[in-house]
Design a protein around this motif. Structure first.
Motif, PDB file in Angstrom:
ATOM      1  N   GLU A   1     -13.849  -1.723   2.689  1.00  0.00           N
ATOM      2  CA  GLU A   1     -13.644  -0.872   3.916  1.00  0.00           C
ATOM      3  C   GLU A   1     -14.140   0.622   3.486  1.00  0.00           C
ATOM      4  O   GLU A   1     -14.777   1.266   4.244  1.00  0.00           O
ATOM      5  CB  GLU A   1     -12.453  -1.052   4.356  1.00  0.00           C
ATOM      6  CG  GLU A   1     -11.748  -2.099   4.971  1.00  0.00           C
ATOM      7  CD  GLU A   1     -10.270  -2.203   5.273  1.00  0.00           C
ATOM      8  OE1 GLU A   1      -9.710  -1.223   5.325  1.00  0.00           O
ATOM      9  OE2 GLU A   1     -10.025  -3.322   5.813  1.00  0.00           O
TER      10      GLU A   1
ATOM     11  N   GLU B   1       0.865  -1.221  -0.103  1.00  0.00           N
ATOM     12  CA  GLU B   1       0.034   0.013   0.119  1.00  0.00           C
ATOM     13  C   GLU B   1       0.789   1.220  -0.053  1.00  0.00           C
ATOM     14  O   GLU B   1       0.623   2.017  -0.841  1.00  0.00           O
ATOM     15  CB  GLU B   1      -0.769  -0.151   1.314  1.00  0.00           C
ATOM     16  CG  GLU B   1      -1.982  -1.055   0.939  1.00  0.00           C
ATOM     17  CD  GLU B   1      -3.032  -1.087   2.426  1.00  0.00           C
ATOM     18  OE1 GLU B   1      -3.012   0.001   3.034  1.00  0.00           O
ATOM     19  OE2 GLU B   1      -3.578  -2.319   2.502  1.00  0.00           O
TER      20      GLU B   1
ATOM     21  N   LYS C   1      -9.024  -5.629  -0.545  1.00  0.00           N
ATOM     22  CA  LYS C   1      -8.820  -5.473   1.025  1.00  0.00           C
ATOM     23  C   LYS C   1      -9.580  -3.975   1.182  1.00  0.00           C
ATOM     24  O   LYS C   1     -10.198  -3.918   2.357  1.00  0.00           O
ATOM     25  CB  LYS C   1      -7.362  -5.481   1.394  1.00  0.00           C
ATOM     26  CG  LYS C   1      -7.113  -5.080   2.581  1.00  0.00           C
ATOM     27  CD  LYS C   1      -5.756  -5.221   2.930  1.00  0.00           C
ATOM     28  CE  LYS C   1      -5.556  -4.785   4.671  1.00  0.00           C
ATOM     29  NZ  LYS C   1      -4.141  -5.006   5.121  1.00  0.00           N
ATOM     30  N   ARG C   2      -9.161  -3.022   0.686  1.00  0.00           N
ATOM     31  CA  ARG C   2      -9.568  -1.460   0.874  1.00  0.00           C
ATOM     32  C   ARG C   2     -10.621  -1.217   0.281  1.00  0.00           C
ATOM     33  O   ARG C   2     -11.552  -0.333   0.897  1.00  0.00           O
ATOM     34  CB  ARG C   2      -8.462  -0.565   0.491  1.00  0.00           C
ATOM     35  CG  ARG C   2      -7.173  -1.015   1.271  1.00  0.00           C
ATOM     36  CD  ARG C   2      -7.098  -0.942   2.717  1.00  0.00           C
ATOM     37  NE  ARG C   2      -6.088  -0.869   3.569  1.00  0.00           N
ATOM     38  CZ  ARG C   2      -6.028  -1.101   4.636  1.00  0.00           C
ATOM     39  NH1 ARG C   2      -7.085  -1.210   5.608  1.00  0.00           N
ATOM     40  NH2 ARG C   2      -4.903  -1.177   5.506  1.00  0.00           N
TER      41      ARG C   2
END
Length: 306
Positions: free
Chosen positions: A148, A98, A144-145
């Protein structure tokens, strides 16, 4: 004699090692692209940032930030993030994908249209980022993000998958609501959008299915007017100026007289004037001595200036 010879050999070997490491690190540096080639020519305008870590470092070094940010407890965080991101190659080697993606990304924020419903204004926007990273690494970060981010925006958002021009994309939203977050990946490029229209326009520009903003005749003339090495560059096309003027006069006239017909007539006058006088607006942000320097340039038509 033997001792001095050994010292020379060690120094030569050390110099060779440093040159080798320096060359290796230089090869790790991504080759920057013209991010404007990812912006559709039909867009109303865009903002361009080619060095995010530098922008963070410059912002945190301004006097305004140093005076105001401590009250919120975030001044040191932004400065630290900017410094850490400058060694993105190290983050990549240590597995922090990231940080590596953030440090290398070139970003453009694109406005493709303005949707007006009564007094509600909904710009259709896309964020385009060339991350210069491996496609698998970017895909992993997205998986993953994105959920979220969608949860922070909408709460319990529903995920859907679709495809456009052979490019798969995902969308997050709530049933019955027009608010959405859409995301697509093309190799190392990430596209985020709040509507399918800007997402599709950016995909078309990236794939060469539609012309990009790089072909805009006035863009090369606009850049020098606000500085060659600005940290943020923005450009509003002639069509974008017309749309903004029409929207502004509609809101002003509508607020004064409350009649859409009169507001539309006033808007026609201003947009006709804009079409005959203006080729676009350029904007640039730079930093010097702890100060933020904003420059604007209105590109008048040559016949008007003459």
């Amino acid at each position: 004699m033997l001792k001095s010879t050994a010292v020379r050999i060690v120094l030569v070997l050390l110099a060779v090692l440093l040159l080798a490491v320096g060359g290796w690190l230089y090869r790790l540096r991504p080759n920057q692209i013209e991010i404007v080639t990812y912006v559709p020519e039909s867009a109303l305008g865009f903002l361009e940032i080619n060095d995010l870590p530098q922008l963070l470092t410059q912002t945190s070094s301004t006097k305004a930030w140093q005076q105001l940010a401590p009250a919120y407890g975030i001044s040191s965080k932004l400065d630290f993030l900017g410094k850490v991101s400058r060694v993105g190659w190290l983050a990549s080697l240590t597995g922090n994908q990231e940080a590596a993606i953030f440090s290398q990304a070139q970003v453009a924020i694109v406005a493709t249209s303005l949707e007006v419903r009564g007094e509600a204004v909904k710009p259709r926007l896309a964020l385009v980022a060339e991350t210069h990273s491996r496609a698998s690494a970017l895909q992993g970060v997205m998986e993953k993000r994105l959920p979220e981010l969608a949860q922070s925006l909408f709460g319990q958002a529903e995920k859907q998958t679709s495809e456009y021009a052979g490019v798969p994309f995902v969308s997050f939203g709530i049933n019955g609501s027009e608010r959405k977050l859409l995301a697509a990946r093309i190799d190392s490029e990430l596209i985020l959008a709040n509507h399918e229209e800007p997402l599709r326009a950016c995909i078309d520009a990236r794939l060469g299915r539609a012309p990009s903003m790089a072909g805009n005749f006035y863009l090369p003339k606009a850049r020098p007017t606000v500085g060659a090495n600005v940290s943020i560059f923005g450009f509003v096309t002639a069509e974008g100026v017309k749309r903004l003027l029409r929207f502004g006069t509609y809101m002003a006239a509508g607020g004064i007289v409350g009649k859409a017909a009169l507001a539309g007539a006033v808007g026609d006058v201003f947009t006709d004037f804009s079409a005959k006088t203006c080729d676009g607006i350029a904007y640039g942000t730079s930093f010097a001595d702890g100060q933020v320097i904003d420059r604007y340039a209105l590109l008048f038509k040559p016949e008007l200036t003459e």
